[in-house]
Structures are given as C-alpha cells and as structure tokens.
Design a protein around this motif. Structure first.
Motif, mmCIF file in Angstrom:
data_model
loop_
_atom_site.group_PDB
_atom_site.id
_atom_site.type_symbol
_atom_site.label_atom_id
_atom_site.label_comp_id
_atom_site.label_asym_id
_atom_site.label_seq_id
_atom_site.Cartn_x
_atom_site.Cartn_y
_atom_site.Cartn_z
ATOM 1 N N GLN A 1 0.847 -1.183 0.000
ATOM 2 C CA GLN A 1 0.000 0.000 0.000
ATOM 3 C C GLN A 1 0.886 1.236 0.000
ATOM 4 O OE1 GLN A 1 -3.791 -0.545 1.951
ATOM 5 N NE2 GLN A 1 -3.744 1.496 2.793
ATOM 6 N N ASP A 2 0.682 2.110 -0.987
ATOM 7 C CA ASP A 2 1.439 3.361 -1.057
ATOM 8 C C ASP A 2 0.876 4.370 -0.069
ATOM 9 O OD1 ASP A 2 3.078 2.262 -2.948
ATOM 10 O OD2 ASP A 2 2.028 3.131 -4.653
ATOM 11 N N CYS A 3 1.385 5.587 -0.125
ATOM 12 C CA CYS A 3 0.977 6.524 0.924
ATOM 13 C C CYS A 3 0.884 7.969 0.467
ATOM 14 C CB CYS A 3 1.938 6.416 2.108
ATOM 15 S SG CYS A 3 3.582 6.997 1.729
ATOM 16 N N ILE A 4 0.276 8.737 1.342
ATOM 17 C CA ILE A 4 0.199 10.188 1.277
ATOM 18 C C ILE A 4 1.031 10.704 2.437
ATOM 19 C CG2 ILE A 4 -1.339 12.177 1.619
ATOM 20 C CD1 ILE A 4 -3.625 10.391 0.505
ATOM 21 N N VAL A 5 1.916 11.667 2.184
ATOM 22 C CA VAL A 5 2.701 12.259 3.266
ATOM 23 C C VAL A 5 2.248 13.703 3.480
ATOM 24 C CG1 VAL A 5 5.000 13.082 3.932
ATOM 25 C CG2 VAL A 5 4.730 10.790 2.976
ATOM 26 N N LEU A 6 2.017 14.040 4.727
ATOM 27 C CA LEU A 6 1.629 15.402 5.102
ATOM 28 C C LEU A 6 2.809 16.031 5.829
ATOM 29 C CD1 LEU A 6 -1.885 14.467 6.613
ATOM 30 C CD2 LEU A 6 -1.313 14.918 4.209
ATOM 31 N N LYS B 1 -6.588 2.011 0.543
ATOM 32 C CA LYS B 1 -6.096 2.527 -0.741
ATOM 33 C C LYS B 1 -4.701 3.131 -0.574
ATOM 34 C CE LYS B 1 -10.811 3.157 -2.349
ATOM 35 N NZ LYS B 1 -11.916 4.082 -2.678
ATOM 36 N N LEU B 2 -4.609 4.143 0.274
ATOM 37 C CA LEU B 2 -3.320 4.782 0.568
ATOM 38 C C LEU B 2 -3.227 5.036 2.070
ATOM 39 C CD1 LEU B 2 -3.224 7.496 -2.290
ATOM 40 C CD2 LEU B 2 -1.785 5.441 -2.159
ATOM 41 N N ASP B 3 -2.062 4.791 2.643
ATOM 42 C CA ASP B 3 -1.842 5.141 4.044
ATOM 43 C C ASP B 3 -1.528 6.635 4.153
ATOM 44 O OD1 ASP B 3 -2.109 2.497 5.069
ATOM 45 O OD2 ASP B 3 -0.080 2.036 4.387
ATOM 46 N N VAL B 4 -1.865 7.208 5.268
ATOM 47 C CA VAL B 4 -1.569 8.626 5.508
ATOM 48 C C VAL B 4 -0.471 8.723 6.568
ATOM 49 C CG1 VAL B 4 -2.478 10.833 6.298
ATOM 50 C CG2 VAL B 4 -3.872 9.357 4.834
ATOM 51 N N ILE B 5 0.631 9.331 6.179
ATOM 52 C CA ILE B 5 1.786 9.468 7.063
ATOM 53 C C ILE B 5 1.925 10.950 7.412
ATOM 54 C CG2 ILE B 5 4.296 9.176 7.246
ATOM 55 C CD1 ILE B 5 2.868 6.504 7.018
ATOM 56 N N ASN B 6 1.839 11.237 8.691
ATOM 57 C CA ASN B 6 1.847 12.632 9.154
ATOM 58 C C ASN B 6 3.255 13.027 9.593
ATOM 59 O OD1 ASN B 6 1.473 15.058 10.593
ATOM 60 N ND2 ASN B 6 -0.626 14.493 11.132
ATOM 61 N N ARG B 7 3.836 13.970 8.878
ATOM 62 C CA ARG B 7 5.136 14.521 9.269
ATOM 63 C C ARG B 7 4.965 15.990 9.637
ATOM 64 N NH1 ARG B 7 5.835 10.279 10.137
ATOM 65 N NH2 ARG B 7 7.168 8.680 9.227
ATOM 66 N N ARG C 1 4.742 11.809 15.783
ATOM 67 C CA ARG C 1 6.187 12.065 15.865
ATOM 68 C C ARG C 1 6.936 10.960 16.613
ATOM 69 N NH1 ARG C 1 6.516 18.435 17.331
ATOM 70 N NH2 ARG C 1 8.734 17.958 17.208
ATOM 71 N N LYS C 2 6.236 9.866 16.925
ATOM 72 C CA LYS C 2 6.873 8.741 17.632
ATOM 73 C C LYS C 2 6.722 7.457 16.808
ATOM 74 C CE LYS C 2 6.187 11.024 22.041
ATOM 75 N NZ LYS C 2 5.442 11.080 23.322
ATOM 76 N N LEU C 3 5.476 7.067 16.556
ATOM 77 C CA LEU C 3 5.203 5.879 15.737
ATOM 78 C C LEU C 3 4.044 6.207 14.790
ATOM 79 C CD1 LEU C 3 5.251 3.088 18.508
ATOM 80 C CD2 LEU C 3 6.988 3.417 16.725
ATOM 81 N N ASP C 4 4.160 5.764 13.537
ATOM 82 C CA ASP C 4 3.045 5.895 12.601
ATOM 83 C C ASP C 4 2.031 4.786 12.864
ATOM 84 O OD1 ASP C 4 4.112 8.103 11.174
ATOM 85 O OD2 ASP C 4 5.449 6.746 10.082
ATOM 86 N N VAL C 5 0.786 5.061 12.580
ATOM 87 C CA VAL C 5 -0.266 4.057 12.735
ATOM 88 C C VAL C 5 -0.742 3.620 11.349
ATOM 89 C CG1 VAL C 5 -2.587 3.589 13.629
ATOM 90 C CG2 VAL C 5 -0.969 4.948 14.978
ATOM 91 N N ILE C 6 -0.595 2.337 11.082
ATOM 92 C CA ILE C 6 -0.966 1.768 9.782
ATOM 93 C C ILE C 6 -2.181 0.880 9.990
ATOM 94 C CG2 ILE C 6 -0.183 0.278 7.886
ATOM 95 C CD1 ILE C 6 1.406 2.872 8.027
ATOM 96 N N ASN C 7 -3.265 1.211 9.317
ATOM 97 C CA ASN C 7 -4.525 0.504 9.521
ATOM 98 C C ASN C 7 -4.709 -0.562 8.441
ATOM 99 O OD1 ASN C 7 -7.278 -0.244 9.712
ATOM 100 N ND2 ASN C 7 -7.817 1.750 10.579
ATOM 101 N N ARG C 8 -4.714 -1.809 8.862
ATOM 102 C CA ARG C 8 -4.999 -2.916 7.945
ATOM 103 C C ARG C 8 -6.313 -3.582 8.349
ATOM 104 N NH1 ARG C 8 -2.432 -0.429 5.360
ATOM 105 N NH2 ARG C 8 -0.357 -0.706 4.477
ATOM 106 N N GLY C 9 -7.299 -2.730 8.605
ATOM 107 C CA GLY C 9 -8.647 -3.198 8.890
ATOM 108 C C GLY C 9 -9.398 -3.404 7.591
ATOM 109 N N LEU C 10 -10.042 -4.542 7.450
ATOM 110 C CA LEU C 10 -10.731 -4.904 6.211
ATOM 111 C C LEU C 10 -12.163 -5.305 6.541
ATOM 112 C CD1 LEU C 10 -7.669 -6.972 5.154
ATOM 113 C CD2 LEU C 10 -8.558 -5.165 3.688
ATOM 114 N N SER C 11 -13.065 -4.400 6.247
ATOM 115 C CA SER C 11 -14.475 -4.619 6.562
ATOM 116 C C SER C 11 -14.965 -5.965 6.034
ATOM 117 C CB SER C 11 -15.285 -3.481 5.942
ATOM 118 O OG SER C 11 -16.661 -3.703 6.126
#
Lengths: 263, 263
Positions: free
Chosen positions: A6-11, A37-43, B36-46
């Motif tokens: 899964q690709d991503c969006i970076v903020l 669809k895309l992960d959101v990575i907050n920077r 700013r510590k860990l990213d959260v990646i959601n692999r939840g699949l309805s």
C-alpha cells in the motif's frame, strides 16, 4: 513493516499538520476515505518552520535507490508559513525571501530529476497558512506568566500566504489557499476568525473542514487519478471474496489505479 | 516513502479496525498520541474473517530479509471474531476451532523464530469482538430489501470472544477484552448496548473509547517501553532546536526509546 503493498500520502508541515490527527482533522478524514487505498503518514512538526523542515525532509524522505523497496509517496502536502511568519525577534521567524526559497527547495527535492530525492510518483500540493486572529492570539500571550508580546501580525501572515501562492505558480504546483477560504468565510472580519481558530492560530474542526474540502477539490482537479473515489481497494470488498470460486485468488493484492492483480 | 526514520503500529482486523479512523476511533486516537513517535498503519478490512486475513497478512507483512530496509512494526493489534462468529450459512462464518487456530497462526507469523515473517520487534495484542445487540442487528437486517435473517447470535459471539482470550493465554499474548468491558458497562443488559454500538454490531465513539482506553492500559502494563508517554519524539520539540547552539545537530533524528541521535 509492510512491504510494497500500500502506497501513501505524506503530510509535511507544522502544528497545523500535526494537529490533523485530531477528530475531524484533515489527516483523520483523509485516512478514513483513503482506507485500504493509501496510508496517511503525518510529518507535521509543531513549531517548525521551513528552515528546520529541510534537514527533516532530508532524513525522512527516501533517496531514489531506497525508494525501490519502500511504499511510494503518491501525494505530499507541504504546509508551512504559520511559524515562518512569526515576527522578529522570534527564533521561528524566517525572512520572506528565504521562506519562498525553502518552499521551492522542498518542492524540487521531489520534482527535480537532478535531486537525490527525486520521486516521479509524488504529486505535490502546497497549502497556505490560515489568517491569524491577532486579538485572540495577543490576549492568550498576554495572559501567560510572564506575559509575552504578540508574535504574529495579520498582514505579515497574509504576505506569507501570498508567497506560497507565488511559489505554486513558479513551480507549477497546485495550492490549497486556506488563507483566502477562511478569511472569506468570516466575511473578512478578524474577530470572526474565532469560528475557525481555537486560539487565534490553530484550526478547530470547522477550520479543518476547509482544509479537507479544499484539498479534496484540488486533488479532484489537479490529480484526479488519485482522488479517493477513483482508486480501487488493494484487497477487495468482502462480498467479492465470498462469491469468488477462488477466494485465495480474489485475495491477491491489486493495483489501486487499475484494480488488476499484482503478483 | 520515508526511509527508516519512524517505526509503526499496525492494526490488523475487520470493519471494527477499519472504522478506527472515524473521529474518536482508536486508530485516530493512537495516531494523535503517537504523533512524531510511531506511525499508525490501519490494515482493517471490513467484512473479513481470520481465514481471509491470513493470505492478506502474508502479502502485507514483510519477510525477515525485507524488514531490514523498512520501518519496524513495534506493535500489532489483531482483532477478529465479529465476522468469524457469523452463523451458518453466512460465507463469513469460520468454525470456532479454525478461528482459534487462525489467530494462533497470525500470532506465530510474527512471534515464531521459524516463521519467514518473524519480527522480534513486534509486540502483539489480541482484541476480543464486542457483544452483539441482536435485537438492533436483527431489526436492521429485517428492514433490508429483501429482508435478511439474523446472522449473529449473542452467545456465539461470546464464545468467539472467549476463544480469543484462550489463544492469548496459550500464546502468551495480552488480550484487550472489549467484549467484557462493554458488556459490563451496560450492566449486562443487551438492549443497553445501543449506548456503544451504532447498529448492533459496529462501535460508536463511546464504544471506541473502551478500545482505546483498554489498549492504552494493556500497553502500559505489558509493553510499558512503547507506551506513548515513555517514547521520545524522533525530531525534537521546536524550542530545543531554537535554543540549540547547533540547530542542525539538534534536528538529527533520534531513537524513540533512548532519545539518542541516530546517524
């Protein structure tokens, strides 16, 4: 971590971006609609300006070679100006020409084929800082112990917002002009910024609605291929698995643009 | 994507996990506190069950060799049972022994040194499905066109929740027992589940508060070293940069556990 699925969006930005994780913030809302669809990575880094964002970018964004084994950045928002526009002697202040040059540098890190961070898949969107409610901000600073002087001016932040738009024109990058959206929503009355700013500087949920809606529209216009409604799930709707004669095959990861299996 | 700068938390599950991105959902709240510590990646699949989660896991979780160049998974939640516990002839139904075996398999994918997905940095937490409000769920299904029969039973979902706890004991993995927390909060009155379930099955914001709070407590007890309050920022508080005699050095990425520079 997960491989190339899964690709991503970076903020990338300051506290306005970091706070995007609040309920109804733009990061939360993007995560919701781009789920699967895309992960959101907050920077987002509270208090940071463009001067400090450059070395941060150079550390978190993968160089060309490393990009091959990492999720691709399909979209990056760059949202600064709220701190760069602090007035002297604030240590957060970045002079206007340096601010514009730094923004161009950040854009060209990913867009220039000569850059070691060149990422041809990364679409860039710039965002302007919102207007400042100097009465609200000033009252809050005056109430601190010891009291502090007002650190931002309405017209100065406006100039930084204008500079973001100018960089967008120069670099050929779309701009989400939150400054104007929010200012016009108040009927151009500074006191009425309390509707959208919780402390004269940071957005509340209604303020973030402008960011989300305007960004959503900008994606639709400038990069329609990655608007969330145009993308497929990586792993399909469960009914498709349940009804497939070959559920294991149906569970093969897919290309979000074409819906085709990726093996 | 970003290189090896910020590690992550992975949330694996069904719609209850996918919906964690709603305002006040557990993914949104984790993202906020772990910013700013860990990213959260959601692999939840309805709609997914553990049977379907296995091939999904095998695609999204990196194998040992690939893990070296990817952000590490410091924590993974595994939350299934809401669909596995559907009663026959639902295509989502997974028999109870198979459900328990699948959960063990998912746990051991990351915990067993013999697994190709072995990830010694990944701490695992299991979560039980919440209780079902069969009156609410039944009324919703009956109102569909065409009407559908009730697909879940209160006592069956309870058995699946018990199985999650049993797997946790067997595999030595902590369990967030949402089933019990929510059931007890209603005073053990099925109709009162409307306080926490918006449709008899899916959690509302108050329901997610149990997930977030219980998970937060479980992390604090079982894995205190990755509780968000114990971790440092990768990039420091802005005032530290502003006050440093060497701002560039202050902006060097840091180890979240020790706060030491990582070069």
């Amino acid at each position: 971590m997960n491989a190339d699925v899964q690709d991503c969006i970076v903020l990338l930005g300051d506290s306005l971006t970091q706070g995007g994780w609040e309920p109804h913030g733009f990061a939360q809302r993007l995560s919701f609609v781009y789920a699967r669809k895309l992960d959101v990575i907050n920077r987002g880094l509270s208090g940071y300006n463009t001067e400090w964002a450059i070395p941060v970018f150079e550390q978190f964004f993968a160089k060309c070679k490393a990009q091959e084994t990492l999720p691709k950045v399909q979209l990056m928002t760059i949202w600064f100006g709220a701190n760069d526009s602090c007035i002297k002697p604030s240590p957060q202040h970045v002079p206007l020409p340096a601010f514009a040059a730094n923004l161009s540098k950040l854009v060209n890190f990913v867009k220039s084929p000569d850059s070691v961070y060149y990422s041809p898949t990364t679409r860039v969107v710039l965002i302007t800082p919102p207007p400042v409610n100097t009465r609200h901000r000033g009252a809050q600073l005056a109430a601190r112990d010891p009291p502090q002087d007002l650190d931002r001016k309405f017209d100065v932040t406006r100039e930084y917002a204008e500079a973001v738009k100018e960089v967008g024109r120069k670099e050929g990058v779309p701009v989400v002009d939150i400054w104007t959206s929010i200012w016009e929503a108040t009927g151009k009355v500074e006191e009425d910024l309390t509707k959208y700013l919780k402390d004269g500087l940071h957005l509340n949920a209604d303020g973030y609605t402008f960011v989300y809606d305007d960004l959503n529209n900008t994606i639709k216009e400038s990069y329609p291929e990655i608007h969330y409604e145009a993308l497929e799930f990586v792993f399909p709707y469960w009914g498709e698995v349940a009804n497939s004669p070959d559920p294991l095959k149906a569970l093969t990861r897919r290309d979000i643009f074409t819906g085709e299996y990726r093996v």
